[in-house]
Design an enzyme around this catalytic site. Sequence first.
Site, mmCIF file in Angstrom:
data_model
loop_
_atom_site.group_PDB
_atom_site.id
_atom_site.type_symbol
_atom_site.label_atom_id
_atom_site.label_comp_id
_atom_site.label_asym_id
_atom_site.label_seq_id
_atom_site.Cartn_x
_atom_site.Cartn_y
_atom_site.Cartn_z
ATOM 1 N N HIS A 96 0.897 -37.257 -37.339
ATOM 2 C CA HIS A 96 1.197 -37.197 -38.773
ATOM 3 C C HIS A 96 1.761 -35.852 -39.191
ATOM 4 O O HIS A 96 2.572 -35.773 -40.102
ATOM 5 C CB HIS A 96 -0.074 -37.484 -39.594
ATOM 6 C CG HIS A 96 -0.673 -38.816 -39.297
ATOM 7 N ND1 HIS A 96 -2.012 -39.010 -39.065
ATOM 8 C CD2 HIS A 96 -0.087 -40.028 -39.148
ATOM 9 C CE1 HIS A 96 -2.231 -40.288 -38.812
ATOM 10 N NE2 HIS A 96 -1.085 -40.925 -38.848
ATOM 11 N N CYS A 149 -4.616 -30.065 -38.295
ATOM 12 C CA CYS A 149 -4.128 -30.554 -39.596
ATOM 13 C C CYS A 149 -5.265 -30.604 -40.616
ATOM 14 O O CYS A 149 -5.029 -30.685 -41.818
ATOM 15 C CB CYS A 149 -3.428 -31.904 -39.469
ATOM 16 S SG CYS A 149 -4.428 -33.221 -38.815
ATOM 17 N N HIS A 193 -8.948 -30.877 -35.150
ATOM 18 C CA HIS A 193 -7.598 -31.198 -35.610
ATOM 19 C C HIS A 193 -7.097 -30.083 -36.518
ATOM 20 O O HIS A 193 -7.666 -29.852 -37.581
ATOM 21 C CB HIS A 193 -7.610 -32.520 -36.367
ATOM 22 C CG HIS A 193 -7.905 -33.702 -35.498
ATOM 23 N ND1 HIS A 193 -7.039 -34.743 -35.345
ATOM 24 C CD2 HIS A 193 -8.966 -33.974 -34.699
ATOM 25 C CE1 HIS A 193 -7.553 -35.630 -34.510
ATOM 26 N NE2 HIS A 193 -8.726 -35.184 -34.103
HETATM 27 ZN ZN LIG Z 1 -2.552 -34.598 -38.792
#
Ligand SMILES: [Zn+2]
Length: 211
Positions: free
Chosen positions: A95, A164, A162
């Site tokens: 993503h 992100c 992660h």
């Molecule tokens: Zn991500």
Amino acid sequence: MSSKPKKTRQSEAPGRPTRDEAEDAVRVLLRWAGDDPQREGLLDTPARVVRSYEEFFAGYAVDPRELLARTFSEVDGYDEMIVLKDIRFESYCEHHMVPIIGRAHVAYLPGHRVVGISKLARLVDAFAKRLQIQEKMTVQIADTLNEVLQPEGVGVILEAAHQCMSTRGVHKAGVTMVTSRMLGTFRTDPSTRREFLSIVGNPGVVAVANT
Ligand SMILES: [Zn+2]
């Protein structure tokens, strides 16, 4: 981490951009970030980034099934669990294209086939070095092992941080995501699952989620 997988040459991949096109795309992103790709410190950056991508995403050139199929051996007699734990992996979230860094624990209860343990680590890398989500990667590792080795059971647990989540969005550092997939006896026999979980130090898998 482990040795380099074989690479597909650019000319072999139809539709793949040229190296120059990839470097131009990095220049666009540098401008998007607000910087000047022509300033001295950034002149070689596009070439470096493109080379890094070859390393980050080396998994696309590896066929994970072939990796295992070439190397298993038929054995009779060994019928205890085989566990490779704490396999560090580096992957990239599909993503946001930022790192997912974690550890994989991979186990199986052999039927007639076993595979060298380094192949289990390579299997993890083959799927990690792609754009991923952790859930999908967990399933891919377990299912490939299950299909090629046809063991009595397979257990895979991934624990990962992660970026992100830590460097953008909710900005929560120190959070670990745990995913698992249990197949065969790891799914049906609580004592097999317990043995696996205790070997890998019980990384918080209480209810085992299977898809
Ligand atoms: Zn991500």
